[in-house]
Motif scaffolding. Structure first.
Motif, PDB file in Angstrom:
ATOM      1  N   ALA A 480     -27.579   4.391 -39.688  1.00 42.35           N
ATOM      2  CA  ALA A 480     -26.927   5.401 -38.861  1.00 42.35           C
ATOM      3  C   ALA A 480     -25.797   6.042 -39.657  1.00 42.35           C
ATOM      4  CB  ALA A 480     -26.382   4.772 -37.585  1.00 42.35           C
ATOM      5  N   ASN A 481     -25.877   7.354 -39.864  1.00 37.39           N
ATOM      6  CA  ASN A 481     -24.873   8.055 -40.661  1.00 37.39           C
ATOM      7  C   ASN A 481     -23.846   8.733 -39.758  1.00 37.39           C
ATOM      8  OD1 ASN A 481     -24.006   8.774 -43.374  1.00 37.39           O
ATOM      9  ND2 ASN A 481     -24.438  10.891 -42.763  1.00 37.39           N
ATOM     10  N   ILE A 482     -22.561   8.553 -40.101  1.00 41.93           N
ATOM     11  CA  ILE A 482     -21.467   9.079 -39.293  1.00 41.93           C
ATOM     12  C   ILE A 482     -21.055  10.459 -39.820  1.00 41.93           C
ATOM     13  CG2 ILE A 482     -19.109   8.696 -38.493  1.00 41.93           C
ATOM     14  CD1 ILE A 482     -19.593   5.691 -39.031  1.00 41.93           C
ATOM     15  N   ALA A 483     -21.084  11.465 -38.942  1.00 44.43           N
ATOM     16  CA  ALA A 483     -20.632  12.803 -39.320  1.00 44.43           C
ATOM     17  C   ALA A 483     -19.137  12.967 -39.063  1.00 44.43           C
ATOM     18  CB  ALA A 483     -21.406  13.866 -38.539  1.00 44.43           C
ATOM     19  N   PRO A 505     -29.836  10.327 -33.386  1.00 43.53           N
ATOM     20  CA  PRO A 505     -29.609   9.436 -32.249  1.00 43.53           C
ATOM     21  C   PRO A 505     -29.432   7.990 -32.720  1.00 43.53           C
ATOM     22  CG  PRO A 505     -31.455  10.904 -31.809  1.00 43.53           C
ATOM     23  CD  PRO A 505     -31.102  11.086 -33.254  1.00 43.53           C
ATOM     24  N   LEU A 506     -28.545   7.255 -32.074  1.00 43.87           N
ATOM     25  CA  LEU A 506     -28.330   5.853 -32.425  1.00 43.87           C
ATOM     26  C   LEU A 506     -29.623   5.071 -32.207  1.00 43.87           C
ATOM     27  CD1 LEU A 506     -26.085   3.769 -33.226  1.00 43.87           C
ATOM     28  CD2 LEU A 506     -26.005   3.205 -30.782  1.00 43.87           C
ATOM     29  N   ASN A 507     -30.085   4.375 -33.249  1.00 49.01           N
ATOM     30  CA  ASN A 507     -31.323   3.606 -33.099  1.00 49.01           C
ATOM     31  C   ASN A 507     -31.039   2.264 -32.428  1.00 49.01           C
ATOM     32  OD1 ASN A 507     -30.916   1.451 -35.307  1.00 49.01           O
ATOM     33  ND2 ASN A 507     -30.653   3.357 -36.477  1.00 49.01           N
ATOM     34  N   GLY A 508     -32.085   1.703 -31.863  1.00 44.49           N
ATOM     35  CA  GLY A 508     -31.938   0.460 -31.114  1.00 44.49           C
ATOM     36  C   GLY A 508     -31.417  -0.688 -31.944  1.00 44.49           C
ATOM     37  N   ALA A 509     -31.831  -0.749 -33.203  1.00 48.15           N
ATOM     38  CA  ALA A 509     -31.388  -1.843 -34.071  1.00 48.15           C
ATOM     39  C   ALA A 509     -29.889  -1.775 -34.305  1.00 48.15           C
ATOM     40  CB  ALA A 509     -32.139  -1.785 -35.405  1.00 48.15           C
TER      41      ALA A 509
END
Length: 531
Positions: A480-483, A505-509
């Motif tokens: 997950a990459n933060i902008a 979108p934030l993935n479940g993992a």
């Protein structure tokens, strides 16, 4: 020059007359919508397009519609219109969300009678000359418990009709307040309680991520033995294979479906099972409903083309063209504020309080209110729009209050939204900077400065060392990459929040990994419409 409207589907002649009486040139070609090439050829000539379901208004059609200003759908569903393309082109998309309510509710009641008395099978048997009187033993509706999942517009009418049949009605609806339930004469319950008690279950909710397979295998197993299930809302609310298994085992005594997960439904696990009543999506198929929606869409389109009034629009706020130029960014902010609270609130909302400060307090507050309310209600009903949202809120007994005041803080203007539930109050404030971009400036009384993006992550935690590192590392390890990253806290060592703008979108993992750290009280993915 008078506006020109094309009617490309079968619509009532009375609708055609409404356009003519208002001085609008109307071209009634009810079969044209089936010919996409011909539609593409002529669409550039028209200011308005009135349709039902046969016309497919694709991106290609909209691109060729150089003069088109409004598309009016006689009915609720607009799956046959590319709304994104229409928005980009500046074309308003309207529907008629309330014309089919009575008809759909009555169909659900009719289906309940049909499955209670096995009417279709008994009719077929009698037509075949069998006279199998003892085979078709039914049950009475009087005194039975009806479980209504979704007590909004249509569900509320079903509740009313069922009470007239002397049924006991229990309703599950996260947005149904106790005061409204009392006025309706229904008992408000949680879903598990409804499943356990209901003799009949009828569904009246839209298909969303939250409601998809709301009657899946696990929940169906919780139902009372001998239950009968009616679905006249949307396909996909019920796991049809699981229901078929329970019908075969005898746990479920019958089912009546007007909608299916795949339509047109030429094959389905429910077909040809005993005491299963199926109809081909007839919920809105009455003369009265077809007439109502046709007249409504003609009136709405005429009002817009002649007066600029926007009613039941799915992609534009209710405001004048002059107001839209100034208010556009504030309308977007209002929707984002509502969407944040709507996604954060699971319990029934009793009240929505909206504060306007500074420059925004002088704007069209009715339109801004509608945008806030629509943002809140979209979690429960993605089809809600700025016009229908206040009606939905009113039907659910939600009190709306508005306060406007002169500039009182560091910003030229801001909007603060507070929702009140039985358990808590939740608030968020935002403003629009000079670049026209909405910003969140306060959550739960904690000051922040957060850019709003389509995909966001909200977390709460105690203000202790290591949280920021854990958050960044865990997201990075899970792709997950933060902008953008915004932090705030009430006091040192007290409550702290973080609002992250993510590229995807934030993935479940990633969510599970964050929750597993034990450092966060809340880990909540959020979605905001970018247009």
């Amino acid at each position: 020059m008078a506006p020109r409207v094309l009617i490309s589907d079968k619509l009532s002649p009375a609708a055609v007359q409404i356009f003519k009486d208002r001085g609008i040139e109307v071209d009634f070609q009810p079969d044209l919508g089936k010919d996409k090439d011909k539609l593409l050829e002529v669409i550039g000539q028209y200011d308005g397009l009135a349709i039902r379901s046969a016309t497919k208004v694709t991106e290609k059609i909209i691109a060729a519609a150089d003069n088109l200003k409004v598309i009016g759908r006689a009915g609720i569903g607009v799956d046959n219109v590319d709304r994104d393309a229409a928005s980009r082109k500046g074309v308003i998309v309207m529907n008629t969300p309330f014309g089919n309510m009575i008809t759909t509710a009555e169909h659900a009641i009719a289906m309940m009678f049909a499955v209670a008395r096995q009417l279709p099978e008994a009719s077929a048997s009698t037509h075949a000359g069998k006279w199998e009187k003892s085979k078709f033993m039914g049950v009475e509706l009087t005194g039975k418990t009806l479980g209504v999942i979704g007590a909004g517009n249509i569900g509320g009418i079903v509740c009313d009709r069922a009470r007239g049949l002397k049924m006991k009605v229990v309703a599950y609806d996260p947005f149904l307040g106790q005061e409204k339930a009392d006025k309706m004469g229904v008992e408000k319950v949680e879903l598990d309680e409804l499943l356990k008690r209901a003799d009949f279950i009828t569904l009246h909710v839209p298909l969303t991520d939250q409601t998809k397979n709301i009657l899946g295998r696990e929940n169906l197993a919780k139902t009372k033995k001998g239950v009968r299930i009616i679905n006249c809302a949307r396909g996909g609310l019920v796991d049809e294979e699981a229901l078929a298994d329970l019908l075969k085992s005898g746990h479920v005594a019958g089912a009546a479906f007007d909608v299916f997960s795949v339509e047109p439904a030429t094959e389905n696990p429910l077909f040809n099972l005993p005491n299963v009543v199926c109809t081909p999506h007839l919920g809105a198929a009455t003369t009265e409903a077809q007439e109502n929606v046709a007249l409504q869409v003609a009136e709405q389109m005429a009002n817009y083309l002649l007066d600029g009034a926007v009613e039941n629009a799915l992609n534009m706020p209710s405001m004048t063209a002059e107001e839209a130029k100034v208010m556009g960014p504030w309308v977007k902010l209002a929707d984002h504020l509502g969407a944040f609270i709507g996604q954060m609130t699971d319990e029934p909302i009793k009240a929505i309080n909206i504060l306007y400060d500074g420059v925004v307090a002088q704007m069209n507050l009715a339109a801004l209110n509608c945008s806030v309310i629509a943002g809140i209600m979209k979690k429960a009903n993605p089809d809600v729009n700025m016009v229908s949202a206040p009606v939905v809120a009113q039907e659910r007994g939600i009190k709306i209050s508005t306060t406007n005041q002169n500039k009182s803080g560091a910003f030229d203007g801001y909007i603060k939204v507070t929702v009140v539930t039985e358990k808590r109050e939740r608030s968020i404030a935002g403003t629009v900077f000079s670049d026209g971009k909405p910003r969140f400036i306060q959550i739960k009384g904690i000051n922040i400065d957060a850019e709003v993006g389509p995909h966001m992550l909200y977390t709460t935690n105690k203000d202790v060392p290591g949280v920021i590192g854990t958050l960044g590392r865990t997201l990075g390890e899970n792709g997950a990459n933060i902008a953008n990253f915004t932090l705030g806290r009430a006091t040192a060592g007290g409550e702290a929040i973080a609002l992250l703008y993510l590229d995807e979108p934030l993935n479940g993992a990633a969510q599970k990994a964050l929750e597993a750290t034990g450092m966060f009280e809340q880990v909540k993915p959020l979605v905001f419409q970018s247009a």
